[in-house]
Design a protein around this motif. Structure first.
Motif, PDB file in Angstrom:
ATOM      1  N   ILE A 117      20.587  15.382 125.488  1.00  0.00           N
ATOM      2  CA  ILE A 117      19.170  14.800 125.052  1.00  0.00           C
ATOM      3  C   ILE A 117      18.730  14.051 125.810  1.00  0.00           C
ATOM      4  O   ILE A 117      17.216  14.339 126.091  1.00  0.00           O
ATOM      5  N   PRO A 118      18.915  13.051 126.556  1.00  0.00           N
ATOM      6  CA  PRO A 118      18.106  12.365 127.499  1.00  0.00           C
ATOM      7  C   PRO A 118      17.416  13.297 128.613  1.00  0.00           C
ATOM      8  O   PRO A 118      16.526  13.106 128.997  1.00  0.00           O
ATOM      9  N   PHE A 119      18.303  14.243 128.964  1.00  0.00           N
ATOM     10  CA  PHE A 119      17.765  15.125 130.032  1.00  0.00           C
ATOM     11  C   PHE A 119      16.681  15.795 129.455  1.00  0.00           C
ATOM     12  O   PHE A 119      15.743  16.140 130.451  1.00  0.00           O
ATOM     13  N   HIS A 120      16.726  16.267 128.337  1.00  0.00           N
ATOM     14  CA  HIS A 120      15.554  17.111 127.795  1.00  0.00           C
ATOM     15  C   HIS A 120      14.348  16.279 127.728  1.00  0.00           C
ATOM     16  O   HIS A 120      13.201  16.993 128.018  1.00  0.00           O
ATOM     17  N   ALA A 121      14.572  15.080 127.574  1.00  0.00           N
ATOM     18  CA  ALA A 121      13.157  14.386 127.280  1.00  0.00           C
ATOM     19  C   ALA A 121      12.616  14.103 128.669  1.00  0.00           C
ATOM     20  O   ALA A 121      11.494  14.089 128.962  1.00  0.00           O
ATOM     21  N   ARG A 122      13.460  14.084 129.873  1.00  0.00           N
ATOM     22  CA  ARG A 122      12.996  13.962 131.184  1.00  0.00           C
ATOM     23  C   ARG A 122      12.307  15.204 131.733  1.00  0.00           C
ATOM     24  O   ARG A 122      11.069  15.140 132.184  1.00  0.00           O
ATOM     25  N   VAL A 123      12.879  16.256 131.359  1.00  0.00           N
ATOM     26  CA  VAL A 123      12.211  17.679 131.597  1.00  0.00           C
ATOM     27  C   VAL A 123      10.881  17.705 130.982  1.00  0.00           C
ATOM     28  O   VAL A 123      10.077  18.159 131.643  1.00  0.00           O
ATOM     29  N   LEU A 124      10.704  17.236 129.824  1.00  0.00           N
ATOM     30  CA  LEU A 124       9.498  17.488 128.959  1.00  0.00           C
ATOM     31  C   LEU A 124       8.255  16.454 129.212  1.00  0.00           C
ATOM     32  O   LEU A 124       7.436  16.664 129.211  1.00  0.00           O
ATOM     33  N   ARG A 125       8.803  15.356 130.088  1.00  0.00           N
ATOM     34  CA  ARG A 125       7.719  14.399 130.695  1.00  0.00           C
ATOM     35  C   ARG A 125       7.353  14.762 131.950  1.00  0.00           C
ATOM     36  O   ARG A 125       6.289  14.112 132.714  1.00  0.00           O
TER      37      ARG A 125
ATOM     38  N   LEU B 168      17.563  22.261 118.884  1.00  0.00           N
ATOM     39  CA  LEU B 168      16.669  21.570 118.280  1.00  0.00           C
ATOM     40  C   LEU B 168      15.293  22.415 118.674  1.00  0.00           C
ATOM     41  O   LEU B 168      14.904  22.789 119.800  1.00  0.00           O
ATOM     42  N   VAL B 169      14.465  22.823 117.401  1.00  0.00           N
ATOM     43  CA  VAL B 169      13.279  23.621 117.474  1.00  0.00           C
ATOM     44  C   VAL B 169      12.312  22.911 117.003  1.00  0.00           C
ATOM     45  O   VAL B 169      12.246  22.591 115.621  1.00  0.00           O
ATOM     46  N   VAL B 170      10.990  23.096 117.438  1.00  0.00           N
ATOM     47  CA  VAL B 170       9.849  22.468 116.875  1.00  0.00           C
ATOM     48  C   VAL B 170       8.833  23.401 117.173  1.00  0.00           C
ATOM     49  O   VAL B 170       8.592  24.303 117.952  1.00  0.00           O
ATOM     50  N   TRP B 171       7.727  23.339 116.248  1.00  0.00           N
ATOM     51  CA  TRP B 171       6.483  24.203 116.349  1.00  0.00           C
ATOM     52  C   TRP B 171       5.300  23.199 116.352  1.00  0.00           C
ATOM     53  O   TRP B 171       5.168  22.024 115.759  1.00  0.00           O
ATOM     54  N   GLY B 172       4.200  23.497 117.049  1.00  0.00           N
ATOM     55  CA  GLY B 172       2.955  22.776 117.010  1.00  0.00           C
ATOM     56  C   GLY B 172       1.780  23.674 117.054  1.00  0.00           C
ATOM     57  O   GLY B 172       1.949  24.774 117.399  1.00  0.00           O
ATOM     58  N   SER B 173       0.653  23.251 116.742  1.00  0.00           N
ATOM     59  CA  SER B 173      -0.515  24.129 116.825  1.00  0.00           C
ATOM     60  C   SER B 173      -1.164  24.506 118.359  1.00  0.00           C
ATOM     61  O   SER B 173      -1.736  25.506 118.351  1.00  0.00           O
TER      62      SER B 173
ATOM     63  N   ARG C 108      -0.091  23.729 122.690  1.00  0.00           N
ATOM     64  CA  ARG C 108       1.397  23.441 123.354  1.00  0.00           C
ATOM     65  C   ARG C 108       1.358  21.856 123.618  1.00  0.00           C
ATOM     66  O   ARG C 108       2.541  21.406 123.662  1.00  0.00           O
ATOM     67  N   GLU C 109       0.418  21.037 123.881  1.00  0.00           N
ATOM     68  CA  GLU C 109       0.568  19.570 123.772  1.00  0.00           C
ATOM     69  C   GLU C 109       1.059  18.939 122.694  1.00  0.00           C
ATOM     70  O   GLU C 109       2.077  18.305 122.672  1.00  0.00           O
ATOM     71  N   ARG C 110       0.704  19.563 121.398  1.00  0.00           N
ATOM     72  CA  ARG C 110       1.188  19.029 120.259  1.00  0.00           C
ATOM     73  C   ARG C 110       2.742  19.303 120.171  1.00  0.00           C
ATOM     74  O   ARG C 110       3.734  18.734 119.463  1.00  0.00           O
ATOM     75  N   MET C 111       3.175  20.662 120.367  1.00  0.00           N
ATOM     76  CA  MET C 111       4.495  21.068 120.553  1.00  0.00           C
ATOM     77  C   MET C 111       5.176  20.020 121.173  1.00  0.00           C
ATOM     78  O   MET C 111       6.288  19.797 120.801  1.00  0.00           O
ATOM     79  N   VAL C 112       4.891  19.690 122.254  1.00  0.00           N
ATOM     80  CA  VAL C 112       5.566  18.916 123.349  1.00  0.00           C
ATOM     81  C   VAL C 112       5.903  17.440 122.921  1.00  0.00           C
ATOM     82  O   VAL C 112       6.917  16.891 123.012  1.00  0.00           O
ATOM     83  N   THR C 113       4.809  16.909 122.319  1.00  0.00           N
ATOM     84  CA  THR C 113       4.661  15.766 121.693  1.00  0.00           C
ATOM     85  C   THR C 113       5.771  15.615 120.561  1.00  0.00           C
ATOM     86  O   THR C 113       6.508  14.620 120.597  1.00  0.00           O
ATOM     87  N   ARG C 114       5.801  16.620 119.804  1.00  0.00           N
ATOM     88  CA  ARG C 114       6.807  16.671 118.667  1.00  0.00           C
ATOM     89  C   ARG C 114       7.923  16.607 119.110  1.00  0.00           C
ATOM     90  O   ARG C 114       9.037  16.266 118.341  1.00  0.00           O
ATOM     91  N   MET C 115       8.245  17.615 120.085  1.00  0.00           N
ATOM     92  CA  MET C 115       9.892  17.608 120.637  1.00  0.00           C
ATOM     93  C   MET C 115      10.184  16.193 121.117  1.00  0.00           C
ATOM     94  O   MET C 115      11.406  15.989 120.823  1.00  0.00           O
ATOM     95  N   LEU C 116       9.308  15.525 121.953  1.00  0.00           N
ATOM     96  CA  LEU C 116       9.737  14.212 122.389  1.00  0.00           C
ATOM     97  C   LEU C 116      10.193  13.519 121.194  1.00  0.00           C
ATOM     98  O   LEU C 116      10.992  12.633 121.183  1.00  0.00           O
ATOM     99  N   ARG C 117       9.360  13.514 120.213  1.00  0.00           N
ATOM    100  CA  ARG C 117       9.448  12.527 119.090  1.00  0.00           C
ATOM    101  C   ARG C 117      10.848  12.764 118.239  1.00  0.00           C
ATOM    102  O   ARG C 117      11.795  11.916 118.051  1.00  0.00           O
TER     103      ARG C 117
END
Length: 504
Positions: A420-428, A390-395, A397-406
């Motif tokens: 998937i749940p573990f990735h969300a924990r790491v990103l928070r 799963l890959v996302v882009w953001g303008s 770093r903060e927007r990138m992380v927010t988009r990935m969590l969404r």
């Protein structure tokens, strides 16, 4: 351009190459094992051929069988993807002998860079910085002791022929040296058929940062902005981002130029990656190894540069000149990749093969899902458990992380457990958000948490399991009848009644 390309791989990377071929107007040939007969890459290709039983050694590692299929199908090129035969110099030579183009670097580059000691010698001659240590293999236990004292503890012992954490040991004290030496040699022999090992200094708070290079067959080589790959578990990458939070323009240029020098040491002429280990304290960088193939995490480089690395790799193999120069390579915004594995993060990340009975894939602006999944797919036990990227882009770093969590919140895979749940924990995690990471981040931050963590909805799961077991036993005539009331009484009412002991 080629007339037809065979992709000697499986899963999401095969689908990625098929998409690139379609945009280039080139027909594709897929191969599959008996376990992958219903896999998505088989459906996506123009043609598909079975090459053997489920075990990789009997199918995806059978270079002779793959070449037979390529010749029978009229394919004039083979793309190996990553893993399997992608870094096998003998297979690249066999392709050339059969008159088929191997879409990858020249065999010498694969052979030299595929061995850690020969690659260290090659890049050292080009002025690429190395971690202090050996540039040859250990020959004896006595030599190991002497070199360890010369390098100084702590020390990393590494298999010369491999990667992925096999034959890798960190040694803190001299009394641990010889047991680690023997274990590393044995593990390396079992994994790679070669027991050669060497030693180098351990870098404290190490970060894993890599540079994508791209070369053609006319001597042109360029580099792309770096990828931060420090979020690892068991020496395997889990989350990658580009660019790195700690790399500035000057450091990026220095690392990029060092990567190009390393590539020139072997006349590199394809897509590849030069990996560096970086001190989290001093930001000094040292050559780690070169992967002579397309990386799993290549999409994040594509997202920040706009360069289709897969297509350019094919074009280079076909003899085209790179269509851009170094100064033309941009770095726009930030990109993040989460590798989605069929593993249970609540049970020591054990693999979870099985059938996917429900699937909802995330979407929206700047979200990219590289996947081989579909509803009804049986995930086999025989191969790497990665399901998708799963890959996302953001303008920013903060927007990138927010988009990935969404996007992670939208990603639903039913029937098997995923990471998937573990990735969300790491990103928070606050330290991740600050960019304060290294290759020990997951073990340091999450292992203590996991040991004490209460599993979500554990009580609900237990009740659901009990009800399911009761209904199964009742259908088989094994369930004991509830006391009191008739057969039509509510099961919930009956389960709530107290059974009193007559002698109470």
């Amino acid at each position: 351009m080629f007339k037809k390309i065979l992709i000697a791989n499986r899963g999401e990377i095969t689908i990625r190459v098929i998409r690139a071929c379609k945009e280039l107007g080139v027909p594709t040939v897929a191969v599959y094992s008996e376990a992958d007969r219903a896999a998505l890459h088989v459906r996506a290709a123009d043609e598909a051929y079975c090459i053997g039983p489920a075990p990789s050694r009997d199918s995806y590692l059978r270079g002779d069988r793959i070449l037979e299929v390529a010749q029978a199908a009229g394919a004039d090129a083979i793309h190996p993807g990553y893993g399997f035969l992608s870094e096998n110099a003998a297979f690249a030579e066999a392709c050339a002998a059969a008159g088929i183009t191997f879409i990858g670097p020249n065999p010498r580059a694969i052979r030299v860079m595929g061995n850690k000691t020969t690659s260290r010698v090659a890049v050292h001659e080009m002025g690429v910085p190395l971690v202090p240590g050996m540039r040859e293999n250990l020959q004896s236990e006595a030599e190991a002791v002497a070199w360890a004292r010369k390098i100084g503890y702590p020390i990393m012992m590494k298999a010369a022929a491999g990667g992925g954490g096999k034959g890798l040991r960190m040694i803190l004290r001299e009394e641990d040296l010889l047991p680690a030496y023997r274990t590393a040699k044995s593990e390396s022999l079992a994994a790679f058929g070669d027991d050669a090992v060497y030693m180098e200094r351990y870098i404290e708070n190490p970060r894993h940062i890599e540079i994508q290079v791209l070369g053609d067959r006319h001597g042109n080589i360029i580099y792309c902005p770096e990828r931060e790959c420090s979020i690892q578990r068991r020496h395997q990458k889990v989350i990658e981002e580009a660019p790195s939070p700690i790399v500035d323009a000057e450091m990026r240029r220095a690392m990029g130029e060092a990567a190009v020098r390393a590539a020139r040491a072997v006349d590199y002429d394809s897509a590849g990656t030069v990996e560096f280990i970086v001190s989290g304290k001093s930001r000094e960088f040292f050559f780690l190894e070169m992967n002579t193939r397309l990386q799993v995490e290549h999409p994040i480089t594509e997202m920040i540069t706009g360069i289709d690395l897969c297509k350019e790799m094919i074009r280079s193999a076909a003899g085209y000149v790179l269509p851009f120069r170094q100064e033309d390579v941009p770095c726009h915004g930030h990109a993040l990749e989460c590798r989605i594995y069929a593993e249970d993060p609540d049970n020591r990340f054990l693999p979870t093969p099985g059938r996917i009975i429900g699937l909802r894939v995330p979407g929206g602006p700047w979200v990219r899902d590289e996947s081989g999944m579909y509803e009804g797919l049986d995930v086999p036990i025989h191969y790497d458990p990665m399901l998708s990227k799963l890959v996302v882009w953001g303008s920013t770093r903060e927007r990138m992380v927010t988009r990935m969590l969404r996007a992670l919140s939208e990603y639903k895979v039913k029937g098997i457990k995923t990471t998937i749940p573990f990735h969300a924990r790491v990103l928070r995690n606050p330290k991740f958000l600050e960019g304060d990471i290294d290759t020990n981040f997951i073990d340091r931050e999450f292992q203590p948490q996991d040991e004490a963590r209460v599993k979500p909805h554990e009580d609900v799961a237990l009740v659901a399991a009990a009800i399911k077991a009761y209904r199964r036993d009742k259908a088989k005539g094994l369930a004991a009848p509830a006391s009191g009331g008739g057969g039509d009484a509510s099961l919930w009412k009956q389960s709530g009644r107290v059974k009193r002991d007559p002698g109470f």
